[in-house]
Design a protein around this motif. Structure first.
Motif, short mmCIF file in Angstrom:
data_model
loop_
_atom_site.label_atom_id
_atom_site.label_comp_id
_atom_site.label_asym_id
_atom_site.label_seq_id
_atom_site.Cartn_x
_atom_site.Cartn_y
_atom_site.Cartn_z
N LEU A 150 -11.19 0.61 0.74
CA LEU A 150 -10.39 -0.51 0.94
C LEU A 150 -9.70 -0.67 2.42
O LEU A 150 -9.51 -1.87 2.68
CB LEU A 150 -9.33 -0.81 -0.01
N ILE A 151 -9.16 0.65 2.89
CA ILE A 151 -8.32 0.51 3.94
C ILE A 151 -8.99 1.21 5.23
O ILE A 151 -8.33 1.17 6.38
CB ILE A 151 -6.93 0.96 3.84
N ASP A 152 -10.02 1.88 5.06
CA ASP A 152 -10.31 2.76 6.25
C ASP A 152 -11.01 1.62 7.19
O ASP A 152 -11.67 0.60 6.78
CB ASP A 152 -11.23 3.78 6.02
N LYS A 156 -6.18 0.47 10.85
CA LYS A 156 -5.93 0.62 9.47
C LYS A 156 -4.39 0.23 9.02
O LYS A 156 -4.18 -0.15 7.81
CB LYS A 156 -5.89 2.27 9.32
N ARG A 159 -4.78 -3.29 7.40
CA ARG A 159 -5.30 -2.97 5.98
C ARG A 159 -4.30 -2.42 5.00
O ARG A 159 -4.37 -2.96 3.85
CB ARG A 159 -6.43 -2.07 6.18
N LYS A 162 -2.57 -4.89 3.09
CA LYS A 162 -3.11 -5.84 2.04
C LYS A 162 -2.95 -5.05 0.67
O LYS A 162 -3.29 -5.46 -0.35
CB LYS A 162 -4.74 -5.55 2.20
N THR A 163 -2.53 -3.69 0.72
CA THR A 163 -2.26 -3.14 -0.60
C THR A 163 -1.22 -3.77 -1.41
O THR A 163 -0.81 -3.62 -2.66
CB THR A 163 -1.77 -1.71 -0.24
N TYR A 166 -3.76 -5.76 -3.60
CA TYR A 166 -4.73 -5.27 -4.53
C TYR A 166 -4.05 -5.13 -5.91
O TYR A 166 -3.14 -4.40 -6.03
CB TYR A 166 -5.16 -3.66 -4.06
N ARG A 248 -12.58 -5.22 -0.26
CA ARG A 248 -12.22 -4.94 0.79
C ARG A 248 -12.28 -6.23 1.78
O ARG A 248 -11.49 -6.20 2.90
CB ARG A 248 -13.51 -4.13 1.48
N THR A 249 -12.88 -7.19 1.54
CA THR A 249 -12.73 -8.39 2.39
C THR A 249 -12.18 -9.49 1.54
O THR A 249 -12.23 -10.83 2.08
CB THR A 249 -14.21 -8.91 2.81
N TYR A 251 -8.70 -11.33 -1.08
CA TYR A 251 -7.38 -10.97 -1.25
C TYR A 251 -6.88 -11.20 -2.69
O TYR A 251 -5.97 -10.65 -3.03
CB TYR A 251 -6.42 -11.91 -0.38
#
Length: 948
Positions: A150-152, A156, A159, A162-163, A166, A248-249, A251
């Protein structure tokens, strides 16, 4: 609960890019006390994929942990991210008391492990059980694999933002799913109970868990696990991995589920809920599950729709009083003694006992943790304070409490009195492993620290033991022991004859908890999760036959036998209550014999590796730059940067804001060195701003710089002293009148803070906060201000119920000296209804009191504004009535001429609307209507509250 740190500190830290204003407060970093009593000598055991950080206390578990981790890497990466290829730092602690001293994150009493994405660190602590340690490591490593998907990658930090989006039901559900069925009994109990009582939480309300009530966190984890099992079972075993890849891409859950399974989130959660309810309705019918009241009446009962746990029943020898541990008032648990004749209850809080926490089990499973002495004089329980553990002896008759530690022990748990009352058996952890010990009650009652020799080991070895219980004659000890089963560690029933060797009793397959003898010593009652159900069983020691005594709709825990009755805690409708069962009401179904033992038991093979010394390593955690340019406004530049070392001892963050069009530059920076109990804080704030206007419409250029150096000494979780040296330079250059004001402050600020404020849900309703501070500014090192300021603040909550309280906030302030400071006591934070800055409400001396009555208007509003971003989840509305009063004075002589007409006061009413943003961050919208008592003037306020 094993949690990814993403739900706690990470989310909070990511917000700092927009909310760095907290840096203005010199004491802001000191809001929560962290007591560090141990110097950790870290080393690294480097395996193929992990850098296992350990210290002498956790070294005994390194070999086992290395094998579990490498096996988990192979299995879970194949399930979730076959492309995973990186080394991962892992921290292994020997107990919760040690892990709570970490500087990587704040670790509360309810955390078993955590994972953070800044440096891909994850950590767990050992409770002495191989099975539990294996589960929590596998759970936390699953989060590492999730983060790799998800975030690597590039930038970073972005990303990580975005948590917020999720869904945690997915994050935690997949992690629980990857641990297999080792904790399935608890998972099924929570979800089945919710499904059969109309309490199943919709997945759309489990995007984040911040809004949940007490004891609903475990339900949220287990609901997520069941949802992922449903996804994999109904749509294919590859769907959890593909769901991660799609997020990953994307929302929003609907945009993931639609291409994944052809249904959006509302459709999926409806199918899942229907499937779950039908499954457990059928199970309840087929298994003849019953309400706990069928077996015996409830002696406790929760209220106000807030779950509470009442566990570990202990009946007084005369049968007139029932003692138990309860979370009725919130965390930490308290000891309650109920008079069974009158129904009145007497309570002993952890704070009153001198403890910070009273454990009532191991993580999410309640275990018997309270014992009454045969003469009725003492109640024994364990407690934690400053990361040390004590055995407490409480005398209900007098209220006296004594606390005793035993040298060399990391943990002291589950005390139980011998039948003659002379000794106390308990579970003690030494060298990372649990054994059962016995110590004289007389020595424990004296308090203090006993030498190691005072505790006699009854068992010895690396096998985990729990829940000791004496036979009535005192010649045999029953306990729960951990053994190696065919699919992993399992808990069995062990018996230890005095002077003999322990042996394992033959009971039905399933984990065994909390054995206890019958009054005649011929039967051992115990809890088993055979068939993934927590129920009460009985083993006849003569015939060797085991019988199932209950078929609970929820689960049965912590049994006790007294006066011909069996007392137990029953889980139902999200809470636990104590029941009194008559033997004739129980089932006595003959249980099946245990299955033959496997020839090859489950085995964890240590991974090969090398031992390396720990070397200092630091890196950036977060970096958020934002640029914008416009012709009229010029360049706008905002930047947040966070930097720390691997151990979290060094922490640096900086917020920069620049606008070329208005000649505005703001810089705020914080550094902390927190390795030791007395941390060091450095804080800097700088501001330049041209073209500002004051209240008289005079234009001036502002130059401001403030530097603070501080430290603190936390006595415990609730009390600390702190001190800051402050250097502040402030220049205001007035262009119109050719005047420059230069204020140079050189001050020392010291204070004592005691904070015991707590509550159950949404709002605080108990405890107090006191702060006594002194600030002295002197003409030294270029300073030109000279004053002393003394402030006393005392906030007290008087609980009226689980949700309502009367709150009183008192402040007294006095400043003296040539440049004495003025205290403003009008408006918000003072006397509502008066101007916030006026000569009449600004004095160098002040007494201020705010009194509020807060009661819920709508306890469970549960209105979710899902159709906007960010979403708002409205949970409750509270009404309040308030009275504000203040008296300010200039000279001390004015106090002698005090008149009631000099008091500024107001009365008013308002509401607090409690909502959660993104289901994670609580936001209180406050509306107040204040009326001055002097002239009837009225002012309406709206603000983000509450004020106190």
């Amino acid at each position: 609960m094993p949690v990814p740190l993403i739900k706690k500190n990470i989310l909070k830290a990511a917000m700092l890019a927009a909310t760095a204003l907290f840096l203005n407060s010199a004491a802001s970093a000191l809001e929560e006390n962290k007591v560090i009593i141990k110097a950790f000598d870290w080393k690294i055991y480097a395996t193929e994929h992990f850098d296992i950080h350990y210290y002498p206390g956790s070294e005994p578990w390194v070999a086992y942990a290395s094998g579990v981790l490498e096996a988990a890497y192979k299995r879970e990466s194949a399930d979730l991210n076959p492309a995973l290829a990186k080394r991962i730092p892992f921290f292994l602690y020997s107990s919760i008391n040690d892990m709570q001293q970490t500087n990587v994150a704040d670790v509360s009493d309810g955390i078993g492990g955590l994972t953070e994405p800044f440096k891909d660190r994850f950590m767990v602590w050992s409770d002495g059980s191989r099975g539990w340690l294996k589960d929590v490591m596998e759970h936390e490593f699953a989060h590492e694999v999730q983060f790799s998907v998800l975030i690597d990658g590039f930038w970073k930090s972005a990303r990580i933002l975005k948590t917020f989006i999720y869904p945690l039901w997915m994050i935690e559900g997949i992690a629980e799913y990857e641990t297999g069925l080792s904790d399935y009994a608890l998972e099924k109990m929570y979800v089945r109970d919710a499904a059969l009582s109309g309490g199943l939480i919709p997945l759309s309300r489990l995007n984040q868990f911040g809004h949940l009530k007490p004891h609903q966190m475990t339900l949220a984890y287990k609901t997520g696990a069941q949802a992922v099992r449903f996804l994999a079972g109904q749509y294919g075993a590859d769907k959890p991995r593909k769901m991660l890849e799609l997020f990953r891409t994307r929302y929003e859950a609907g945009s993931v589920l639609t291409p994944l399974i052809g249904a959006d989130l509302p459709a999926f959660e409806k199918k899942f809920a229907e499937f779950t309810e039908l499954k457990y309705l059928a199970e309840a019918r087929d298994e003849r599950l019953q309400e706990p009241e069928i077996y015996g009446r409830a002696l406790t009962r929760g209220s106000e729709n807030i779950p509470e746990f009442n566990v570990s029943p202990a009946l007084s020898p005369d049968g007139k009083k029932l003692a138990f541990l309860s979370t009725r008032s919130g965390h930490p648990p308290e000891l309650r003694v109920k008079d069974l004749g009158t129904g009145r209850e007497k309570k002993l809080t952890a704070l009153e006992a001198g403890a910070e926490n009273i454990p009532y089990g191991r993580f999410t499973k309640p275990l018997r943790s309270l014992s009454w002495s045969p003469d009725g004089r003492y109640l024994a329980f364990s407690g934690q304070k400053n990361h040390r553990e004590y055995l407490y002896l409480y005398q209900p008759a007098s209220g006296k409490v004594s606390a005793a530690a035993v040298a060399g022990f990391e943990e002291l748990r589950q005390p139980v009195f011998s039948p003659d009352g002379k000794n106390l058996a308990f579970v003690g952890m030494r060298g990372g492993f649990n054994d059962i010990y016995e110590a004289p009650v007389e020595r424990l009652a004296g308090g203090g620290t006993l030498p190691e020799s005072a505790a006699v080991a009854l068992t010895s070895g690396e096998q985990d033991e729990a829940s000791p219980a004496y036979s009535p004659a005192g010649d045999t000890l029953a306990y729960s022991c951990e053994v190696e089963g065919p699919s992993g560690p399992a808990r069995a029933l062990c018996l230890l004859p005095r002077g003999g060797k322990p042996y394992q009793a033959d009971v039905p397959d399933g984990n065994v908890y909390d054995p206890v003898f019958s009054a005649d010593g011929l039967t051992v009652y115990f809890i088993s999760d055979a068939g993934y159900d927590f129920d009460l069983y009985a083993l006849d020691l003569i015939s060797g036959v085991s019988r199932r005594l209950t078929r609970g709709m929820g689960g049965i825990f912590t049994p006790a036998v007294a006066n011909g009755r069996i007392y137990f805690s029953a889980f139902r409708r999200g809470g636990m209550d104590i029941h009194e069962a008559r033997p004739e009401n129980l089932l006595y179904e003959k249980a099946g014999r245990p299955l033959p033992k496997a020839v090859e038991p489950f085995e964890v093979r240590p991974a090969s590796g090398t031992v390396n010394p720990y070397k200092f390593k630091a890196s950036t955690d977060l970096f958020f730059p934002a640029f914008m340019f416009s012709s009229p406004g010029g360049l706008f530049w905002m930047n947040y940067w966070q930097f720390s070392d691997m151990l979290g001892n060094h922490n640096l963050n900086m917020y920069l804001n620049y606008n070329s069009g208005s000649d505005f530059l703001s810089l705020q920076a914080n550094y902390s060195y927190a390795r030791y109990r007395m941390p060091l804080f450095l804080q800097t704030t700088a501001l330049t701003y041209n073209g500002a206007l004051n209240s008289d419409r005079l234009e001036y250029d502002k130059r401001y710089a403030r530097h603070a150096l501080g430290t603190a000494w936390p006595f415990d979780r609730y009390n600390r002293v702190q001190a800051f040296a402050i250097v502040k330079n402030e220049t205001s250059d007035f262009k119109d009148i050719q005047f420059t004001e230069r204020l140079r402050t050189r001050a020392l600020q010291t204070s004592y803070v005691r904070d015991t404020v707590g509550g159950l849900y949404l709002t605080a309703n108990r405890g107090s906060r006191a702060e006594l501070s002194w600030t002295k500014a002197a003409e030294v090192s270029g300073g030109n201000l000279k004053y002393d300021a003394y402030v006393l603040q005392y906030l007290k909550y008087f609980p009226l119920s689980k949700r309502s309280a009367f709150v009183n906030n008192f402040t007294a302030g006095r400043s003296t000296g040539r440049d004495r400071r003025l205290f403003s006591y009008g408006g918000l934070g003072g006397v509502r209804g008066f101007a916030g800055s006026a000569d009449s409400t600004e004095k160098p001396g002040v007494f201020l009191n705010n009194a509020e009555l807060r009661v819920p208007l709508f306890k469970d509003l549960n209105y979710y504004m899902w159709y906007m971003f960010p979403d708002f989840y409205f949970k409750g509305i509270y009404a309040k009535l308030f009275v504000d009063s203040a008296y300010g004075w200039d000279r001390a002589a004015e106090l002698g001429d005090f008149r009631t007409s000099d008091v500024r006061s107001s009365i008013g009413a308002g509401v607090n609307v409690h909502t959660f943003v993104l289901q994670a961050f609580q936001l209180v919208l406050s509306f107040d209507y204040a009326v001055r008592t002097s002239d009837g003037g009225k002012i309406f306020y709206f603000y983000l509250g509450p004020l106190f």
